[in-house]
Design an enzyme around this catalytic site. Structure first.
Site, mmCIF file in Angstrom:
data_model
loop_
_atom_site.group_PDB
_atom_site.id
_atom_site.type_symbol
_atom_site.label_atom_id
_atom_site.label_comp_id
_atom_site.label_asym_id
_atom_site.label_seq_id
_atom_site.Cartn_x
_atom_site.Cartn_y
_atom_site.Cartn_z
ATOM 1 N N LYS A 221 0.830 -1.198 0.000
ATOM 2 C CA LYS A 221 0.000 0.000 0.000
ATOM 3 C C LYS A 221 0.870 1.255 0.000
ATOM 4 O O LYS A 221 0.685 2.165 -0.790
ATOM 5 C CB LYS A 221 -0.924 -0.030 1.219
ATOM 6 C CG LYS A 221 -1.816 1.179 1.329
ATOM 7 C CD LYS A 221 -2.775 1.072 2.501
ATOM 8 C CE LYS A 221 -3.483 2.406 2.684
ATOM 9 N NZ LYS A 221 -4.422 2.422 3.796
ATOM 10 N N GLU A 227 10.407 -4.786 4.462
ATOM 11 C CA GLU A 227 10.438 -6.190 4.052
ATOM 12 C C GLU A 227 10.151 -6.315 2.554
ATOM 13 O O GLU A 227 10.854 -7.018 1.814
ATOM 14 C CB GLU A 227 9.369 -6.994 4.820
ATOM 15 C CG GLU A 227 9.653 -7.181 6.296
ATOM 16 C CD GLU A 227 9.104 -6.052 7.155
ATOM 17 O OE1 GLU A 227 8.849 -4.939 6.616
ATOM 18 O OE2 GLU A 227 8.953 -6.270 8.360
ATOM 19 N N GLY A 297 -4.845 -1.782 4.944
ATOM 20 C CA GLY A 297 -4.065 -2.922 4.458
ATOM 21 C C GLY A 297 -4.761 -4.249 4.727
ATOM 22 O O GLY A 297 -4.840 -5.127 3.864
ATOM 23 N N ARG A 298 -5.287 -4.399 5.938
ATOM 24 C CA ARG A 298 -5.895 -5.693 6.312
ATOM 25 C C ARG A 298 -7.283 -5.866 5.716
ATOM 26 O O ARG A 298 -7.931 -6.879 5.942
ATOM 27 C CB ARG A 298 -5.913 -5.834 7.832
ATOM 28 C CG ARG A 298 -6.547 -4.663 8.570
ATOM 29 C CD ARG A 298 -6.194 -4.708 10.051
ATOM 30 N NE ARG A 298 -6.676 -3.549 10.795
ATOM 31 C CZ ARG A 298 -6.041 -2.394 10.897
ATOM 32 N NH1 ARG A 298 -4.892 -2.213 10.253
ATOM 33 N NH2 ARG A 298 -6.526 -1.406 11.617
ATOM 34 N N GLU A 383 -4.919 -6.293 14.727
ATOM 35 C CA GLU A 383 -4.420 -4.974 14.326
ATOM 36 C C GLU A 383 -5.565 -3.969 14.420
ATOM 37 O O GLU A 383 -5.340 -2.780 14.614
ATOM 38 C CB GLU A 383 -3.854 -5.029 12.891
ATOM 39 C CG GLU A 383 -2.842 -3.936 12.607
ATOM 40 C CD GLU A 383 -2.037 -4.168 11.339
ATOM 41 O OE1 GLU A 383 -0.840 -4.492 11.436
ATOM 42 O OE2 GLU A 383 -2.596 -4.021 10.234
ATOM 43 N N HIS A 414 -5.568 -32.860 17.838
ATOM 44 C CA HIS A 414 -4.452 -33.666 18.339
ATOM 45 C C HIS A 414 -3.346 -32.782 18.898
ATOM 46 O O HIS A 414 -2.216 -33.231 19.071
ATOM 47 C CB HIS A 414 -3.922 -34.555 17.213
ATOM 48 C CG HIS A 414 -4.954 -35.529 16.734
ATOM 49 N ND1 HIS A 414 -5.136 -36.760 17.312
ATOM 50 C CD2 HIS A 414 -5.919 -35.405 15.791
ATOM 51 C CE1 HIS A 414 -6.151 -37.384 16.722
ATOM 52 N NE2 HIS A 414 -6.640 -36.567 15.787
ATOM 53 N N LYS A 538 9.273 -0.741 14.172
ATOM 54 C CA LYS A 538 9.860 -0.458 12.846
ATOM 55 C C LYS A 538 10.941 0.618 12.977
ATOM 56 O O LYS A 538 12.028 0.493 12.407
ATOM 57 C CB LYS A 538 8.791 0.068 11.886
ATOM 58 C CG LYS A 538 7.781 -0.935 11.411
ATOM 59 C CD LYS A 538 6.878 -0.252 10.380
ATOM 60 C CE LYS A 538 5.632 -1.034 10.102
ATOM 61 N NZ LYS A 538 4.662 -0.342 9.276
HETATM 62 O O1 F6P Z 1 3.140 -2.868 9.736
HETATM 63 C C1 F6P Z 1 1.781 -3.068 9.594
HETATM 64 C C2 F6P Z 1 1.322 -2.737 8.206
HETATM 65 O O2 F6P Z 1 1.297 -1.379 8.030
HETATM 66 C C3 F6P Z 1 -0.025 -3.367 7.931
HETATM 67 O O3 F6P Z 1 -1.080 -2.622 8.396
HETATM 68 C C4 F6P Z 1 0.027 -3.529 6.457
HETATM 69 O O4 F6P Z 1 -0.934 -4.438 6.002
HETATM 70 C C5 F6P Z 1 1.445 -4.020 6.284
HETATM 71 O O5 F6P Z 1 2.190 -3.298 7.223
HETATM 72 C C6 F6P Z 1 2.028 -3.857 4.910
HETATM 73 O O6 F6P Z 1 2.025 -2.520 4.512
HETATM 74 P P1 F6P Z 1 2.196 -2.119 3.003
HETATM 75 O O7 F6P Z 1 1.084 -2.713 2.231
HETATM 76 O O8 F6P Z 1 2.164 -0.619 2.996
HETATM 77 O O9 F6P Z 1 3.533 -2.640 2.539
#
Ligand code: F6P
Length: 575
Positions: A221, A227, A297-298, A383, A414, A538
């Site tokens: 987003k 990452e 995002g979620r 979240e 199990h 972060k």
């Molecule tokens: O760190 C949490 C977050 O901001 C989430 O809310 C989001 O889904 C995820 O990181 C990834 O963010 P992006 O889509 O901006 O890479």
């Protein structure tokens, strides 16, 4: 990012409502101070027509709430609580595009992502439905090109593997839905997912793939996520090195050469709200799909973040998924609260968390295809509702978000069901199953799916009604072991059945949990759509990183425990 709004009215504190007080009184009739249950499911099931009264349809879902620790009186008070805190008004404000995400001053419009083409919704003068369908059309056109082979890799190979690079909402939704809808995936295509900045993830996911037939979708987003950008760069290097090794690119075609840039353009597309940053990364904005800051995002699977899924299952199936979401949106938007399944399930969660002492909530799909659904729900619910501050900045005065967790049945049986059956804690659980299996296998005379469903039914029955000491003794059990073999029962569950795990049903299930989460957030008076709690870690990671690679000044600035851990790392890292 929007600025927090200064004009946010104080939410109604649920603990000050008349319904809250009455629920407290009712809860005392369910459980005494020493934890003994004084109202039991066995007792509640003597009510005539209990199952009919507490079973509701919602879209294609058949939702049986009867094995929950509630009676009509409690449910009436929960509905009264919802009315006192203004659930319906907040719901309508969300659907209308009001800026209910107050700390970021944003609308919350994931429901607009699944409005049909002929619907109307204008926000700040903008035709949101037209915007949504314009992007969807581009995603569908692209998906069709990849599926038909009209879109090919740099060397002319057909795309065989789609790798989605993203994390959090830009990963969990696509991977969960891909796994759930595997029976609908085109045989000629496979999706893989890279999320973790642990280099093992990229290394193992890319191992064995042919760069010439691999398409990367960088999903982020913000397009700032450490990452995702790291994994995107690793993947770009892997692609170019691989094409050079195969002789598709020349050894002297550097990463910035026209040929390399053309190769990246054929093998990388992006999904983001930040199209300028996409271009900075080197992906042609013509190969980027946008969305909007009013999609959290979620809550973004049904935006262009679902592009990998649209390629895998095709535009028609993806559209069915969106229709499923919309069906549940309409149910939540229009059903009266006493029959409104997401509202009822959200209110039941409030009852368990705030009145009966639940700390966690299990989601137990009896469907292997939903094996990533609990992980998906963890981000959605935790979240959203893991917060201690209300919309107006004041502290909440009651517990909020419970821990969601789960595994598919029967595997969980199990592993951790021991605690569910005989532990000291109340763990409300949602059991999800489908009448028709994706793979109707038989073991001789036995329909294996019926074995699965028998376990689903047996578990919810055992959890609710248990097994008494008398029943255990009647089996001839030695007296010393009788207590250990008693099942106290009284463990609340919700059973959700649907005809089959189709794209539409998956959309309904996801939207169900979105609106459950919304309901709980409204009762607690919190902003369920921000996520400030992820930011500190972060920031600190960026600060600490130089200490790992040898910066002593940064190391000295850390707390003693962190310094000691970094020293251990430096001593043992092999270079
Ligand atoms: O760190 C949490 C977050 O901001 C989430 O809310 C989001 O889904 C995820 O990181 C990834 O963010 P992006 O889509 O901006 O890479």
């Amino acid at each position: 990012m929007g600025q927090p709004r200064a004009d946010v009215p104080a939410p109604i504190d649920p603990t000050t409502t008349a319904a809250w007080a009455r629920l407290g009184e009712l809860a005392a009739r369910y459980r005494s101070d020493d934890g003994t249950w004084t109202t039991t499911l066995t007792g509640l099931f003597t009510e005539p027509d209990r199952v009919e009264a507490h079973t509701h349809p919602a879209g294609d879902l058949h939702v049986d709430l009867s094995k929950n620790l509630v009676d009509a009186g409690v449910l009436a008070e929960l509905v009264a609580l919802a009315r006192e805190v203004g659930l319906e008004g907040h719901r309508d404000a969300m659907f209308a595009g009001e800026r209910i995400n107050v700390t970021e001053d944003r609308a919350v419009l994931h429901t607009a992502l699944r409005l049909p083409r002929d619907a109307e919704l204008h926000v700040d003068g903008q035709d949101v439905v037209a915007d949504v369908h314009e992007v969807l059309d581009r995603v569908y056109a692209f998906a069709t090109q990849v599926r038909t082979g009209a879109w090919r890799g740099f060397s002319g190979e057909r795309i065989r593997t789609v790798v989605n690079i993203g994390i959090g909402g830009s990963d969990l939704g696509p991977v969960m839905a891909y796994e759930a809808l595997t029976p609908y995936v085109d045989d000629a295509l496979t999706c893989r997912f890279i999320s973790n900045v642990d280099p093992t993830d990229a290394a193992q996911t890319l191992a064995g793939l042919d760069p010439a037939s691999t398409l990367f979708i960088v999903s982020s987003k913000t397009f700032t996520t450490l990452e995702t950008l790291t994994n995107a760069r690793l993947s770009r290097t892997w692609l170019l090195d691989g094409l050079r090794e195969a002789g598709v690119l020349g050894a002297d075609d550097g990463d910035d050469s026209p040929a390399a840039r053309e190769a990246v353009a054929r093998h990388f597309v992006a999904v983001s709200t930040a199209l300028d940053k996409v271009a900075d990364f080197g992906i042609d904005p013509a190969n980027a799909f946008g969305f909007w800051d009013w999609v959290g995002g979620r809550y973004s699977l049904d935006s262009a973040i679902g592009t990998s899924l649209a390629i895998a299952v095709g535009p028609e199936r993806f559209a069915e998924l969106l229709d499923g979401f919309h069906t549940m949106d309409e149910h939540f938007r229009t059903a009266p609260l006493p029959q409104n399944v997401p509202a009822l399930m959200g209110l039941l969660n409030v009852w368990y968390v705030n009145f009966l002492g639940a700390h966690t909530h299990a989601v137990l799909p009896y469907a292997q295809s939903l094996h990533r659904f609990p992980a998906y729900l963890q981000q959605l619910t935790m979240e959203s509702n893991g917060k201690g501050v209300r919309r107006d900045g004041a502290s909440v005065r009651t517990d909020t978000g419970e821990v969601f967790w789960g595994e598919p049945g029967t595997n969980g049986q199990h592993a951790f069901y021991q605690l569910l059956h005989q532990g000291t804690r109340i763990v409300p659980a949602d059991f999800i199953a489908f009448v028709n299996p994706a793979h109707p296998l038989r073991d001789g005379e036995t329909d294996v799916h019926e074995l699965l469903l028998a376990n689903f039914l047996a578990q919810t029955r055992a959890l609710a009604f248990g097994k008494s000491a008398e029943e255990v003794r009647a089996e001839g059990t030695a007296e010393a072991v009788v207590p250990a073999r008693v099942f106290p029962g009284n463990r609340p569950t919700t059973s959700i059945l649907a005809p089959a795990l189709t794209p539409a049903v998956l959309g309904q299930l996801i939207a169900l949990y979105e609106h459950i989460t919304f309901t709980q957030g409204v009762v607690w008076g919190i902003d369920s759509f921000d996520q400030w709690g992820v930011e500190l870690g972060k920031q600190l990671a960026k600060q600490i990183a130089p200490a790992l690679s040898g910066d002593d000044a940064v190391l000295d600035a850390q707390d003693p425990s962190t310094q000691s851990l970094v020293r251990y790392y430096r001593e043992h890292r092999e270079r």
